[in-house]
Design a protein around this motif. Structure first.
Motif, PDB file in Angstrom:
ATOM      1  N   ARG A   1     -40.555  -8.474   8.089  1.00 31.33           N
ATOM      2  CA  ARG A   1     -41.772  -8.165   7.316  1.00 31.33           C
ATOM      3  C   ARG A   1     -41.589  -8.501   5.835  1.00 31.33           C
ATOM      4  NH1 ARG A   1     -45.657  -5.214   9.103  1.00 31.33           N
ATOM      5  NH2 ARG A   1     -47.232  -4.260   7.794  1.00 31.33           N
ATOM      6  N   LYS A   2     -40.450  -8.155   5.266  1.00 28.85           N
ATOM      7  CA  LYS A   2     -40.207  -8.407   3.843  1.00 28.85           C
ATOM      8  C   LYS A   2     -40.207  -9.905   3.550  1.00 28.85           C
ATOM      9  CE  LYS A   2     -36.906  -7.465   0.168  1.00 28.85           C
ATOM     10  NZ  LYS A   2     -35.603  -6.893  -0.174  1.00 28.85           N
ATOM     11  N   GLN A   3     -39.539 -10.680   4.393  1.00 31.45           N
ATOM     12  CA  GLN A   3     -39.523 -12.125   4.200  1.00 31.45           C
ATOM     13  C   GLN A   3     -40.937 -12.705   4.323  1.00 31.45           C
ATOM     14  OE1 GLN A   3     -36.781 -13.060   7.319  1.00 31.45           O
ATOM     15  NE2 GLN A   3     -35.072 -13.349   5.889  1.00 31.45           N
ATOM     16  N   MET A   4     -41.696 -12.207   5.276  1.00 28.60           N
ATOM     17  CA  MET A   4     -43.052 -12.727   5.483  1.00 28.60           C
ATOM     18  C   MET A   4     -43.938 -12.442   4.278  1.00 28.60           C
ATOM     19  SD  MET A   4     -44.066 -14.473   7.821  1.00 28.60           S
ATOM     20  CE  MET A   4     -45.521 -15.241   8.393  1.00 28.60           C
ATOM     21  N   VAL A   5     -43.838 -11.245   3.714  1.00 24.04           N
ATOM     22  CA  VAL A   5     -44.615 -10.907   2.520  1.00 24.04           C
ATOM     23  C   VAL A   5     -44.193 -11.796   1.356  1.00 24.04           C
ATOM     24  CG1 VAL A   5     -45.016  -9.085   0.813  1.00 24.04           C
ATOM     25  CG2 VAL A   5     -45.116  -8.551   3.245  1.00 24.04           C
ATOM     26  N   THR A   6     -42.898 -12.031   1.209  1.00 24.74           N
ATOM     27  CA  THR A   6     -42.400 -12.883   0.130  1.00 24.74           C
ATOM     28  C   THR A   6     -42.907 -14.310   0.285  1.00 24.74           C
ATOM     29  OG1 THR A   6     -40.411 -11.540  -0.026  1.00 24.74           O
ATOM     30  CG2 THR A   6     -40.330 -13.727  -1.017  1.00 24.74           C
ATOM     31  N   TYR A   7     -42.769 -14.878   1.476  1.00 20.54           N
ATOM     32  CA  TYR A   7     -43.211 -16.259   1.708  1.00 20.54           C
ATOM     33  C   TYR A   7     -44.716 -16.392   1.495  1.00 20.54           C
ATOM     34  CZ  TYR A   7     -38.669 -16.754   4.048  1.00 20.54           C
ATOM     35  OH  TYR A   7     -37.341 -16.763   4.347  1.00 20.54           O
ATOM     36  N   THR A   8     -45.478 -15.426   1.989  1.00 15.56           N
ATOM     37  CA  THR A   8     -46.929 -15.478   1.848  1.00 15.56           C
ATOM     38  C   THR A   8     -47.342 -15.391   0.388  1.00 15.56           C
ATOM     39  OG1 THR A   8     -47.152 -14.433   4.009  1.00 15.56           O
ATOM     40  CG2 THR A   8     -49.090 -14.399   2.588  1.00 15.56           C
ATOM     41  N   SER A   9     -46.709 -14.501  -0.374  1.00 15.72           N
ATOM     42  CA  SER A   9     -47.070 -14.372  -1.783  1.00 15.72           C
ATOM     43  C   SER A   9     -46.711 -15.635  -2.570  1.00 15.72           C
ATOM     44  CB  SER A   9     -46.413 -13.139  -2.402  1.00 15.72           C
ATOM     45  OG  SER A   9     -45.011 -13.238  -2.315  1.00 15.72           O
ATOM     46  N   VAL A  10     -45.573 -16.250  -2.250  1.00 14.35           N
ATOM     47  CA  VAL A  10     -45.191 -17.495  -2.929  1.00 14.35           C
ATOM     48  C   VAL A  10     -46.220 -18.583  -2.636  1.00 14.35           C
ATOM     49  CG1 VAL A  10     -43.486 -19.367  -2.916  1.00 14.35           C
ATOM     50  CG2 VAL A  10     -42.737 -17.006  -3.079  1.00 14.35           C
ATOM     51  N   VAL A  11     -46.635 -18.706  -1.403  1.00 16.39           N
ATOM     52  CA  VAL A  11     -47.624 -19.725  -1.040  1.00 16.39           C
ATOM     53  C   VAL A  11     -48.951 -19.452  -1.734  1.00 16.39           C
ATOM     54  CG1 VAL A  11     -49.009 -20.610   0.876  1.00 16.39           C
ATOM     55  CG2 VAL A  11     -46.553 -20.344   1.145  1.00 16.39           C
ATOM     56  N   LEU A  12     -49.401 -18.207  -1.751  1.00 17.96           N
ATOM     57  CA  LEU A  12     -50.681 -17.883  -2.390  1.00 17.96           C
ATOM     58  C   LEU A  12     -50.633 -18.139  -3.891  1.00 17.96           C
ATOM     59  CD1 LEU A  12     -51.760 -14.665  -0.473  1.00 17.96           C
ATOM     60  CD2 LEU A  12     -52.699 -16.977  -0.272  1.00 17.96           C
ATOM     61  N   VAL A  13     -49.542 -17.787  -4.567  1.00 18.16           N
ATOM     62  CA  VAL A  13     -49.414 -18.048  -5.999  1.00 18.16           C
ATOM     63  C   VAL A  13     -49.437 -19.551  -6.258  1.00 18.16           C
ATOM     64  CG1 VAL A  13     -47.790 -17.917  -7.940  1.00 18.16           C
ATOM     65  CG2 VAL A  13     -48.270 -15.888  -6.573  1.00 18.16           C
ATOM     66  N   PHE A  14     -48.749 -20.323  -5.444  1.00 23.14           N
ATOM     67  CA  PHE A  14     -48.741 -21.776  -5.611  1.00 23.14           C
ATOM     68  C   PHE A  14     -50.133 -22.356  -5.410  1.00 23.14           C
ATOM     69  CE2 PHE A  14     -48.242 -26.081  -3.893  1.00 23.14           C
ATOM     70  CZ  PHE A  14     -47.593 -26.674  -4.957  1.00 23.14           C
ATOM     71  N   VAL A  15     -50.853 -21.893  -4.400  1.00 24.31           N
ATOM     72  CA  VAL A  15     -52.204 -22.400  -4.137  1.00 24.31           C
ATOM     73  C   VAL A  15     -53.130 -22.062  -5.298  1.00 24.31           C
ATOM     74  CG1 VAL A  15     -54.229 -22.092  -2.653  1.00 24.31           C
ATOM     75  CG2 VAL A  15     -51.996 -22.467  -1.636  1.00 24.31           C
ATOM     76  N   VAL A  16     -53.065 -20.835  -5.812  1.00 25.03           N
ATOM     77  CA  VAL A  16     -53.907 -20.457  -6.957  1.00 25.03           C
ATOM     78  C   VAL A  16     -53.567 -21.312  -8.172  1.00 25.03           C
ATOM     79  CG1 VAL A  16     -54.342 -18.574  -8.607  1.00 25.03           C
ATOM     80  CG2 VAL A  16     -54.350 -18.111  -6.158  1.00 25.03           C
ATOM     81  N   PHE A  17     -52.291 -21.558  -8.419  1.00 23.33           N
ATOM     82  CA  PHE A  17     -51.887 -22.406  -9.539  1.00 23.33           C
ATOM     83  C   PHE A  17     -52.432 -23.824  -9.381  1.00 23.33           C
ATOM     84  CE2 PHE A  17     -48.878 -25.579 -11.144  1.00 23.33           C
ATOM     85  CZ  PHE A  17     -48.964 -25.312 -12.506  1.00 23.33           C
TER      86      PHE A  17
ATOM     87  N   VAL B   1     -55.037 -24.843  -7.602  1.00 24.54           N
ATOM     88  CA  VAL B   1     -56.501 -24.834  -7.739  1.00 24.54           C
ATOM     89  C   VAL B   1     -56.881 -24.788  -9.214  1.00 24.54           C
ATOM     90  CG1 VAL B   1     -58.560 -23.416  -7.346  1.00 24.54           C
ATOM     91  CG2 VAL B   1     -57.008 -23.917  -5.461  1.00 24.54           C
ATOM     92  N   ALA B   2     -56.217 -23.941 -10.001  1.00 25.10           N
ATOM     93  CA  ALA B   2     -56.505 -23.850 -11.433  1.00 25.10           C
ATOM     94  C   ALA B   2     -56.161 -25.164 -12.138  1.00 25.10           C
ATOM     95  CB  ALA B   2     -55.726 -22.685 -12.049  1.00 25.10           C
ATOM     96  N   PHE B   3     -55.044 -25.770 -11.785  1.00 26.22           N
ATOM     97  CA  PHE B   3     -54.625 -27.019 -12.415  1.00 26.22           C
ATOM     98  C   PHE B   3     -55.607 -28.150 -12.122  1.00 26.22           C
ATOM     99  CE2 PHE B   3     -52.054 -30.972 -12.167  1.00 26.22           C
ATOM    100  CZ  PHE B   3     -51.702 -31.059 -13.497  1.00 26.22           C
ATOM    101  N   ILE B   4     -55.986 -28.306 -10.866  1.00 26.90           N
ATOM    102  CA  ILE B   4     -56.918 -29.380 -10.498  1.00 26.90           C
ATOM    103  C   ILE B   4     -58.306 -29.103 -11.064  1.00 26.90           C
ATOM    104  CG2 ILE B   4     -58.063 -30.480  -8.522  1.00 26.90           C
ATOM    105  CD1 ILE B   4     -55.388 -30.218  -7.045  1.00 26.90           C
ATOM    106  N   SER B   5     -58.714 -27.839 -11.112  1.00 29.25           N
ATOM    107  CA  SER B   5     -60.015 -27.508 -11.724  1.00 29.25           C
ATOM    108  C   SER B   5     -59.993 -27.837 -13.215  1.00 29.25           C
ATOM    109  CB  SER B   5     -60.330 -26.025 -11.533  1.00 29.25           C
ATOM    110  OG  SER B   5     -60.442 -25.730 -10.168  1.00 29.25           O
ATOM    111  N   GLY B   6     -58.896 -27.551 -13.880  1.00 33.02           N
ATOM    112  CA  GLY B   6     -58.771 -27.893 -15.302  1.00 33.02           C
ATOM    113  C   GLY B   6     -58.836 -29.394 -15.525  1.00 33.02           C
ATOM    114  N   LEU B   7     -58.145 -30.170 -14.687  1.00 32.05           N
ATOM    115  CA  LEU B   7     -58.225 -31.625 -14.788  1.00 32.05           C
ATOM    116  C   LEU B   7     -59.644 -32.121 -14.544  1.00 32.05           C
ATOM    117  CD1 LEU B   7     -54.995 -32.895 -12.981  1.00 32.05           C
ATOM    118  CD2 LEU B   7     -55.520 -33.011 -15.402  1.00 32.05           C
ATOM    119  N   ASP B   8     -60.304 -31.564 -13.545  1.00 37.28           N
ATOM    120  CA  ASP B   8     -61.679 -31.960 -13.237  1.00 37.28           C
ATOM    121  C   ASP B   8     -62.598 -31.663 -14.416  1.00 37.28           C
ATOM    122  OD1 ASP B   8     -63.714 -32.950 -11.515  1.00 37.28           O
ATOM    123  OD2 ASP B   8     -64.312 -30.877 -11.066  1.00 37.28           O
TER     124      ASP B   8
END
Length: 128
Positions: free
Chosen positions: A91-107, A109-116
């Protein structure tokens, strides 16, 4: 007092290190042996010695179409066997992996939106 490992040199030391590395378990499921695994053996891949032999085996496998239901059942059994070999995260590893993926996706999205937004403003300034 001299340790025996300190006195080994050359090929024998490297050979013993390799043997020790192969014999040690590397995951939590490696202690549990599968029904088909030989204890202590190293897996090898059997390859045909010539291309002619490979072509014959390919043709023989293509001719063995068989019953599609039997092939489906065999496939599903192999899938289940492979899934049993997977080391599932806790469970701990899954929460860690999921949070890393979500933070990367949000970053991203913000980066590409800024470029756009920058390109839209640049094109509006250039062509007004």
């Amino acid at each position: 007092m001299v340790d025996e490992r300190d006195t080994r040199h050359g090929a024998h030391a490297a050979e013993d290190d390799y043997t020790a590395a192969v014999a040690r378990p590397s995951g939590k499921r490696s202690a549990r042996r599968s029904r088909n695994a030989d204890s202590g053996s190293v897996a090898t891949i059997d390859r045909p010695t010539s291309t002619k032999a490979a072509k014959k085996t390919d043709r023989a496998e293509r001719k063995k179409t068989g019953n599609p239901f039997k092939r489906l059942i065999k496939f599903l059994r192999e899938v289940v066997a492979e899934l049993r070999k997977v080391i599932w995260p806790n469970r701990k590893q899954m929460v860690t992996y999921t949070s890393v993926v979500l933070v990367f996706v949000v970053f991203m999205v913000a980066f590409i939106s800024g470029l756009d937004l920058a390109f839209i403003k640049g094109v509006n300034w250039l062509f007004g």
